[in-house]
Write an enzyme that holds these catalytic residues in place. Structure first.
Site, PDB file in Angstrom:
ATOM      1  N   GLY A   1       0.826  -1.205   0.000  1.00 32.72           N
ATOM      2  CA  GLY A   1       0.000   0.000   0.000  1.00 32.72           C
ATOM      3  C   GLY A   1       0.854   1.247   0.000  1.00 32.72           C
ATOM      4  CB  CYS A   2       0.076   4.750  -0.880  1.00 35.81           C
ATOM      5  SG  CYS A   2      -1.461   4.981   0.035  1.00 35.81           S
ATOM      6  CE1 TYR A   3      -0.998   8.082   4.349  1.00 39.79           C
ATOM      7  CE2 TYR A   3      -2.879   6.620   4.225  1.00 39.79           C
ATOM      8  CZ  TYR A   3      -2.368   7.899   4.280  1.00 39.79           C
ATOM      9  OH  TYR A   3      -3.200   8.983   4.255  1.00 39.79           O
TER      10      TYR A   3
END
Lengths: 247, 247, 247, 247
Positions: free
Chosen positions: C149-151
């Site tokens: 995921g991005c985070y």
């Protein structure tokens, strides 16, 4: 001076909430009644937390009967059609009504063409077009003020002296307008989704925006000429078009 | 296919750095020489940290003698005047030169009027105006390509077919352009200070922007007509005008 | 070198379209199959006009049978659940699969807790977590890569060396993340309406964001420690969080 | 009620101009004197055109002698150092002084360490720290009010009840603050150039921002504890940090 009691119909949209912001610091106004269909029963300060402590009214449903008898001024910040319906019901009361929507801006003929059947065409002629710079005396005395649209306000203020003084030909006017996104209201759609608007701009409704006949009617009424405009609205990545954060 | 060796003069401005971004993923290009007056001696990846690992060249001073003999293509992303001076010194070499600045976009007469005395007027006629859609064959063969300005690119691509097909009168063209802020370059000033640009827009240099004669010359050359335009540039709160972050 | 044939499932969302942007300039990739449920039957260049001339494929419905036999690599940019279902159907083929969604990032136990029942739990262990800097060799050989995921990407890259070298206590890590709006996808809602996001920021899903268990699992697997983090995501008024427009 | 006569020193910066916006709609205030070094001699409505018709005062040079005798309240929105110098000269007058700058926020010891030698250390103890929620009674009676910094205001209001009620350990407080760009003032620099700020965010002055000792002093004074904080300010792409355009 006694404070005037004010009701705002449609207080949870952008127009209504900005009106709240302005009226809350007005020394002669007391806001006593707010409506909001979707949020009825909630406190306005729950919908807009920045109002906590400044205004703790409950939002009521939009029913004319619920509007207290002692209200002096009603502001309507409602969808077109809805607005005219409520104003019709309130019209016999001894109050001032200021409509921020589109229902009393056009002649019945143009209203029918651009918006559809009008709920109370007999009231249209009783409304004063609320562009104060041009109609100040009439606005003062009016029972029903119909405030102009956002694009028309900017276009009319610029063009009125031009037409009055015959500086330009009334059939060759080109209006290239830009607006921020709040003008489109608070209902989500892909067109106003942050990442679709940010870092872009677009022209839209070219030659078919409802503010075009409004501009033409208002300028024609003012100048006595038959004004025809080419009007191109643009959406640009900011909140408002007429607005700088520092005042 | 052998990779072409490329030098970029003025690699630390917005134009130069965006060119870097594009050339770095080009399969037939190898970037081997970069200049930047203010940052000479630093690594390009210190100035633009996102380039670390992709390009670790040292920035050199802008001296034509320092440009290696084996360079195949020179891109100049320099202030006007400076650009023509360097290109003059490089012109005898067996290379291609692509100027991203304004020095070879106008006739000598217009250059003198809008920018001042030209450092090497004899080269102006040797430059091909680099708007590929209209001049593809000439661009391919050119030794010196003069890339168009940002506003002219958008105006010319839209107007060329209109003029070619006599759809509009060449003296009644109104160009209402909008640009993001990066077009103004990377030198700080109050005009481009974040809080002055955000949530606002403004028209500027109305009737006196240097891209106006460029648009008129390019369209006149292309159409054989004497084109005159009304050109109004606007600054709007975004980075680029021709750009969407998602491609 | 032969070009690899690529299919992108879910090409009309922000993840899919940004992948398109990157793959289109990749010298060893040929994009030959695209899907998009909502836009099936349209050309990708109608949905994203900036692709016209670069990629003129028709968008197909998401059916595994429609994915051509000669595809070498499938990218899935789909909602969770949907992704695992399609990958299950494709798994026997001799292809590489890269999932950009959440379906193969967590252990089955955590997936059940945070997302619900998994469509094919037997495949979870066959997926390699695609954070190249830590798992480069495994990623190279993997049949199924589960992209982070991005985070998590930003948190893991920063914390991996810290934990590996015992610089911080693995139970006292505070992650204060900020993301632009495109990370929330392309479905309109009041939360991502331009005027609600612009000129504001907010923390959200504090202590309950699905990327929290992903970060903890990935860092625990990498370090051999039982990592526990305090994770606070923020939405800020920009498009992407990891992104600068100039490269 | 008689209107209080107000002078604003430093009226052309962002702090001064926002104060103007607020005071102009205050029913008990009359603004009668404005200073601005750089713009002395110009009308305030030339510097900020949105004030035309609301306030048409000439901007004066910053000399205490020029401040009329009948002023009731002086607001100073000046650079640190400059502010204390003027306030020293005005202190014997029978007026209220509200300093929006940093000169009276810290003890002399911390002022010396973080800002340098103080022009009038004897006045520091006479100033009341103007965070109304905590010091309301003292603010009412104060001759000299020292308004808190932007970051301290937000941090102190959140932390005061936490410390008063012993909910957190006063040595383990982590403050992760975000601010818009106007907080950095109106002087152009590459750091606040539109295209450098837009679509990005950055932490800055980590562990060395002057608002850190201010937060620690104010919270220590209030709670009687020795408060130590970890403070990380961030710049994000918006105008103000505490501000929503709709009120």
């Amino acid at each position: 001076m006694d404070k005037k009691k004010v009701a705002i119909l449609g207080a949870s949209g952008y127009t209504g909430s900005d009106l709240l912001r302005l009226l809350l610091v007005h020394p002669n106004i007391e806001i006593t009644h707010l409506t909001a269909e979707k949020h009825a029963g909630r406190m306005i300060s729950d919908v807009f937390p920045h109002l906590r402590g400044f205004l703790d009214l409950e939002l009521k449903p939009l029913k004319s009967k619920l509007i207290p008898k002692d209200i002096d001024i009603v502001f309507a910040a409602l969808p077109h059609g809805t607005s005219a319906q409520v104003i019709k019901e309130l019209f016999e009361r001894d109050i001032k009504i200021i409509d921020l929507g589109a229902d009393f801006r056009l002649s019945n003929k143009n209203y029918k063409k651009w918006y559809g059947e009008h709920p109370c065409p007999e009231l249209i002629k009783k409304a004063v077009y609320g562009i104060t710079e041009l109609n100040r005396d009439q606005v003062k005395k009016a029972k029903l003020v119909s405030n102009p649209g956002c694009y028309p306000t900017s276009a009319i203020l610029g063009l009125a002296p031009v037409l009055k003084n015959n500086i330009a030909d009334q059939t060759s006017i080109i209006i290239d307008s830009k607006s921020g996104v709040s003008g489109a209201g608070r209902s989500p759609s892909l067109d106003y989704h942050y990442s679709e608007v940010n870092e872009g701009l677009k022209a839209y409704k070219i030659g078919e925006h409802r503010h075009m006949p409004e501009i033409e009617e208002a300028l024609s009424n003012y100048s006595g000429l038959k004004v025809q405009v080419s009007f191109t609205p643009h959406l640009i990545p900011m909140d408002r078009g007429f607005y700088r954060p520092y005042m």
